[in-house]
Motif scaffolding. Structure first.
Motif, PDB file in Angstrom:
ATOM      1  N   LYS A   2       0.843  -1.197   0.000  1.00 26.50           N
ATOM      2  CA  LYS A   2       0.000   0.000   0.000  1.00 26.50           C
ATOM      3  C   LYS A   2       0.882   1.252   0.000  1.00 26.50           C
ATOM      4  O   LYS A   2       0.659   2.185  -0.763  1.00 26.50           O
ATOM      5  N   LYS A   3       1.925   1.227   0.868  1.00 26.36           N
ATOM      6  CA  LYS A   3       2.810   2.400   0.976  1.00 26.36           C
ATOM      7  C   LYS A   3       3.519   2.676  -0.341  1.00 26.36           C
ATOM      8  O   LYS A   3       3.670   3.825  -0.759  1.00 26.36           O
ATOM      9  N   GLN A   7       3.350   6.133  -2.404  1.00 25.85           N
ATOM     10  CA  GLN A   7       4.571   6.927  -2.639  1.00 25.85           C
ATOM     11  C   GLN A   7       4.778   7.207  -4.125  1.00 25.85           C
ATOM     12  O   GLN A   7       5.081   8.334  -4.527  1.00 25.85           O
ATOM     13  N   TYR A 387      -6.949   8.247   2.414  1.00 26.07           N
ATOM     14  CA  TYR A 387      -5.741   7.865   3.159  1.00 26.07           C
ATOM     15  C   TYR A 387      -5.312   9.040   4.030  1.00 26.07           C
ATOM     16  O   TYR A 387      -5.159  10.159   3.553  1.00 26.07           O
ATOM     17  N   LYS A 389      -2.544  10.760   6.063  1.00 24.86           N
ATOM     18  CA  LYS A 389      -1.064  10.725   6.090  1.00 24.86           C
ATOM     19  C   LYS A 389      -0.556  10.677   7.532  1.00 24.86           C
ATOM     20  O   LYS A 389      -1.159  11.235   8.431  1.00 24.86           O
TER      21      LYS A 389
END
Length: 389
Positions: A2-3, A7, A387, A389
């Motif tokens: 997911k990260k 990114q 999402y 942060k």
């Protein structure tokens, strides 16, 4: 995983717009545990969102121009909200334009926006990347422009976008699962009334493994239309003899067996699959609630037999994959998933056995068909979300 996609999507946005995105949204693909080809037969389905996503990086741009960037395709499309919104000859753009068009028709106060999106949902594997795209953009625009749409409205807008701008007469299951998904929960959805309930789907020592046949036969559209016609014919015959029957839900195997001669072999097989599949969904809910995974696996395998032999929407490649795992001790159940004639099988397997199983079946599959098998380990995950942060 997911990260990584967050990114890379964010970085692509920054490179293109020299600014950080104001918002990040994630919209998941989906699986269907059981309940195949019953969405248009007044049955129930048992879908769940999965941990494969389309990631959207979005900002308002304070004018009327909208800039859409499909990172994976390296393509950009621009349009102006002041102009008439109509379908274009670029497929991925139409999924988004269809949503924007409906929002405008509803009188939504939209302003220009910039969006970059990227996906790790495998394309063409029957995991509903199209629903994730429609619902993700609908959800994002709802949030950033404060449109006060309900989740149900977002799902229906996604479905209508596909009907009107893409030309695919899809059911509601894919969009519903993408928006309403919850972690470790399946959704028992009534596709007719859109009533739904959540049931636990914590698989404990088991996991869900998708094996992708890497084939899509051209029969999908014609076969799908033929099956719809056949079951409609069958239901009319059943209603004539049994006036108390309004839909396949009111029908049982005894009725079908009494009408076997009148229905004829073909219509009998089609209707028999539908009646039994509706029952299997109910049984699968009970099995999940009781953590009876052996029972769930058996039901999945029964569904595949029905899809292959009675509804006849499978194909040699999928049948091979399902048959190949039947004698594996680590596999509790396996079936074709989706419309048929290609795509994926969904397998309920013991945790830790996945890699050996993938290697073994991939080798056999390559020998039999000369095709590389793809495999995806998936988890039941939450639906479309912003999402934080």
């Amino acid at each position: 995983m997911k990260k990584k996609i967050i990114q890379s999507t964010t970085a692509h946005f920054e490179n293109n717009f020299q600014n950080s995105p104001e918002h990040i949204f994630l919209s998941p693909g989906r699986i269907n545990i059981i309940g195949e080809h019953v969405d248009y037969n007044d049955g129930f389905v048992l879908p769940a969102a999965i941990n494969k996503y389309i990631c959207f990086a979005v900002s308002q741009n304070h004018n009327s121009e909208c800039v859409l960037i499909a990172k994976d395709l390296n393509e950009t499309y621009r349009f102006d909200l002041k102009d008439e919104i109509k379908p274009v000859n670029i497929m991925w753009v139409n999924y988004i334009l269809g949503v924007v068009h409906q929002l405008k028709e509803k009188g939504a106060d939209l302003k220009g926006f910039n969006v970059v999106f990227s996906s790790n949902i495998p394309m063409g594997a029957g995991l509903s990347s199209s629903a994730a795209l429609e619902c993700g953009i609908g959800y994002a625009l709802n949030k950033i422009f404060d449109l006060h749409l309900s989740k149900k409205e977002i799902a229906l807008i996604g479905q209508k976008s596909e009907h009107t701008f893409v030309g695919v007469n899809c059911g509601i299951m894919d969009q519903f699962a993408s928006v309403f998904g919850k972690k470790n929960k399946v959704i028992k959805l009534d596709c007719t009334s859109l009533e739904y309930e959540y049931h636990k789907a914590d698989f404990n020592n088991y996991s869900l493994l998708l094996l992708d046949s890497n084939v899509k036969h051209t029969l999908l559209t014609s076969g799908y239309n033929d099956r719809r016609n056949e079951v409609e014919q069958g239901l009319e015959i059943i209603k004539e003899k049994f006036p108390e029957v309004a839909t396949f839900r009111d029908c049982n195997e005894k009725m079908l067996s009494d009408l076997k001669e009148t229905l004829g072999d073909l219509l009998y097989k089609r209707c028999n699959f539908v009646v039994k599949e509706i029952q299997r969904v109910q049984a699968a809910v009970t099995a999940l609630e009781n953590s009876n995974f052996v029972q769930l696996g058996q039901l999945m395998s029964e569904t595949h037999h029905g899809l292959s032999q009675e509804y006849e929407v499978s194909c040699d490649e999928i049948d091979f994959m399902v048959n190949a795992v039947q004698n594996e001790k680590s596999v509790l159940g396996s079936r074709m998933m989706g419309g048929g004639f290609g795509g994926c099988s969904i397998n309920l397997v013991e945790k830790g056995s996945e890699n050996d199983l993938i290697e073994k079946i991939a080798k056999q599959y390559k020998t039999a068909f000369g095709i590389e098998l793809k495999a995806y380990k998936v988890k039941v995950s939450k639906g479309t979300t912003k999402y934080k942060k």
